[in-house]
Design a protein around this motif. Structure first.
Motif, mmCIF file in Angstrom:
data_model
loop_
_atom_site.group_PDB
_atom_site.id
_atom_site.type_symbol
_atom_site.label_atom_id
_atom_site.label_comp_id
_atom_site.label_asym_id
_atom_site.label_seq_id
_atom_site.Cartn_x
_atom_site.Cartn_y
_atom_site.Cartn_z
ATOM 1 N N GLN A 191 23.331 10.263 41.471
ATOM 2 C CA GLN A 191 24.811 11.288 41.673
ATOM 3 C C GLN A 191 24.693 10.362 43.795
ATOM 4 O OE1 GLN A 191 21.767 12.483 40.344
ATOM 5 N NE2 GLN A 191 23.063 14.460 39.753
ATOM 6 N N TRP A 192 23.431 10.596 43.939
ATOM 7 C CA TRP A 192 23.473 9.908 45.296
ATOM 8 C C TRP A 192 23.470 8.334 45.505
ATOM 9 C CZ3 TRP A 192 18.492 12.105 48.368
ATOM 10 C CH2 TRP A 192 18.356 13.838 48.293
ATOM 11 N N ILE A 193 23.002 7.724 44.816
ATOM 12 C CA ILE A 193 23.266 6.374 44.946
ATOM 13 C C ILE A 193 24.719 6.124 44.354
ATOM 14 C CG2 ILE A 193 22.630 4.004 43.395
ATOM 15 C CD1 ILE A 193 19.930 5.217 43.235
ATOM 16 N N ARG A 194 25.220 6.843 43.521
ATOM 17 C CA ARG A 194 26.325 5.520 43.508
ATOM 18 C C ARG A 194 28.030 6.431 44.026
ATOM 19 N NH1 ARG A 194 27.515 3.811 38.414
ATOM 20 N NH2 ARG A 194 26.205 4.123 36.847
ATOM 21 N N ALA A 195 27.738 7.496 45.297
ATOM 22 C CA ALA A 195 28.113 7.795 46.065
ATOM 23 C C ALA A 195 27.977 7.540 47.429
ATOM 24 C CB ALA A 195 27.898 9.370 46.493
ATOM 25 N N ALA A 196 26.693 6.562 48.292
ATOM 26 C CA ALA A 196 26.410 5.922 49.210
ATOM 27 C C ALA A 196 27.526 4.879 49.209
ATOM 28 C CB ALA A 196 25.084 5.376 49.119
ATOM 29 N N ARG A 197 27.656 4.444 50.763
ATOM 30 C CA ARG A 197 28.549 3.470 50.652
ATOM 31 C C ARG A 197 27.314 2.163 51.117
ATOM 32 N NH1 ARG A 197 30.296 4.211 56.524
ATOM 33 N NH2 ARG A 197 30.927 2.057 56.570
ATOM 34 N N LEU A 198 26.063 2.369 51.185
ATOM 35 C CA LEU A 198 24.807 1.346 51.015
ATOM 36 C C LEU A 198 24.131 1.956 50.221
ATOM 37 C CD1 LEU A 198 23.955 -1.502 53.950
ATOM 38 C CD2 LEU A 198 22.049 0.182 53.043
ATOM 39 N N VAL A 199 22.962 0.399 50.025
ATOM 40 C CA VAL A 199 21.331 1.480 49.630
ATOM 41 C C VAL A 199 20.411 0.570 49.862
ATOM 42 C CG1 VAL A 199 20.276 1.779 47.253
ATOM 43 C CG2 VAL A 199 23.078 2.431 47.170
ATOM 44 N N HIS A 200 19.204 0.645 50.154
ATOM 45 C CA HIS A 200 18.327 0.107 50.544
ATOM 46 C C HIS A 200 16.973 0.410 49.571
ATOM 47 C CE1 HIS A 200 16.208 -2.166 53.723
ATOM 48 N NE2 HIS A 200 15.682 -1.035 53.710
#
Length: 404
Positions: A191-200
């Motif tokens: 859920q966090w990943i799909r809701a983020a603007r950017l993933v590092h």
């Protein structure tokens, strides 16, 4: 003596060229960040059982699907920093000037820096059930950062012993890490990943980074990667990365091509990265955007400790990217942030405010340039020719395959 004056056509042509260049840079602001997809009908992904037993820390109370600016996934470490007058010679004794224990780690430090600059940051990683793990949890809580810290029983957290040369600020790292600290894809908060603007991601290890990058791409988020070594699955990970900024040595290890003017365009062509770059220490950073090279020399600072400079560079890159800056400005901001971090001890000791970083960008002295403009232009021309050659070859292969 003969005086040569430009013709009206020449003046008009040069003016047009300048306007087109400015237009291209303006469009870059909008093209670097991918468009978000509509999430209105998204259903909540099931929560992995492994996460049900992990504790979330952080002062902010947000739902699991609340949009975050950045989700940083990967390493955290507890650093013991040992300052010495100069790096010890073999079979010698050296006085210790000072020592201290501080939190660090690539992905963890990037999340902290972005949070201090005002972004909504989240961090995902593993810790052991030891004092070092408790230090990590306490530090994230003190910062007010939401985390998914999965605690591994009967396991030591990652540790690093860092020798810092007082004369130069350069560091040498000795580290240890239990393989049980590796994240698994099923442990990630989708859920966090799909809701983020950017993933590092930092690729430690690659399997969860690949899963996270794939989910982020599907949701329309940008993916940045901090890579410094070859790990199983690294090539598959690169296929899902938008912005790859590695260590100086990584492109050569990956492709067997030592020349960055050759290897960076090849990484971009082969894996589809929108930007492929390499940090160069005191020489700054070099990046390829698919059509041209961008080079930013490093800023001159009074270096105390270079630990974490690369981590803060990536944080600065992510921050400026999310702010909508064009690539040259992104690289300037990231270099300035990294340089200032070297003026204090520890991976996070010199994280400065955005106004301080921008002040250094405007007025800071630079180290000497490693690349001249004519070198970069010649490298871009060679890359363009290779792209045409590869495109022609691929077209011929497709044509032959079609006939068969």
């Amino acid at each position: 003596m003969i005086f040569l004056f430009p013709s009206p056509f020449t003046l008009w042509r040069d003016s047009l060229g300048e306007r087109l260049a400015n237009l291209h840079q303006s469009l870059t602001v909008f093209s670097l960040m991918p468009r978000r997809k509509n999430r209105a009908r998204r259903t909540r992904a099931p929560r992995p059982a492994a996460l049900a037993n992990s504790r979330r820390t952080g002062a902010r109370s947000r739902s699991a699907t609340a949009p975050a600016d950045i989700v940083s996934i990967g390493l955290n470490a507890t650093d013991t920093l040992i300052r010495v007058p100069c790096f010890p010679a073999f079979d010698s004794k050296t006085k210790v000037l000072s020592s201290c224990v501080l939190p660090g780690g690539q992905a963890a430090t990037a999340a902290v820096a972005c949070h201090r600059w005002g972004l909504h940051s989240r961090y995902v990683g593993k810790i052991g059930d030891d004092p070092a793990g408790r230090l990590q949890r306490e530090q994230f809580a003190r910062e007010g950062i939401e985390t998914r810290l999965i605690e591994v029983p009967d396991c030591a957290s990652q540790l690093a012993f860092i020798i810092v040369d007082q004369k130069t600020g350069e560091r040498t790292i000795l580290w240890q890490r239990d393989d049980r600290l590796d994240l698994r894809p099923e442990e990630l908060p989708q859920q966090w990943i799909r809701a983020a603007r950017l993933v590092h991601v930092d690729g430690h290890p690659c399997a969860p980074a690949i899963a996270a990058a794939r989910w982020a791409r599907q949701a329309g988020a940008a993916v940045t990667a901090d890579l410094d070594n070859l790990y199983p699955g690294i090539e598959e990970l690169l296929e899902h990365v938008d912005f790859m900024i590695s260590s100086r040595e990584f492109p050569g290890r990956l492709l067997g091509i030592a020349d960055l003017l050759e290897s960076l365009p090849e990484i971009s062509r082969r894996f589809g990265c929108r930007v492929a770059g390499a940090t160069l220490g005191r020489h700054g950073v070099l990046a390829w955007d698919g059509t041209q090279f961008h080079y930013c020399p490093a800023f001159r600072v009074e270096a105390v400790d270079t630990t974490g400079a690369g981590d803060i560079f990536h944080a600065g890159f992510a921050y400026a990217l999310l702010r909508g800056d064009p690539l040259p400005v992104i690289l300037e901001f990231a270099c300035a942030a990294a340089g200032l971090n070297c003026t204090a001890l520890g991976a996070r000791g010199g994280i400065r405010s955005v106004p301080e970083i921008e002040r250094l960008c405007r007025k800071g002295p630079r180290h000497e340039c490693l690349f001249e403009n004519n070198e970069l232009q010649a490298g871009a021309a060679r890359a363009a020719k290779r792209n045409i050659s590869h495109a022609s070859r691929d077209s011929n292969i497709s044509h032959i395959s079609g006939k068969e």
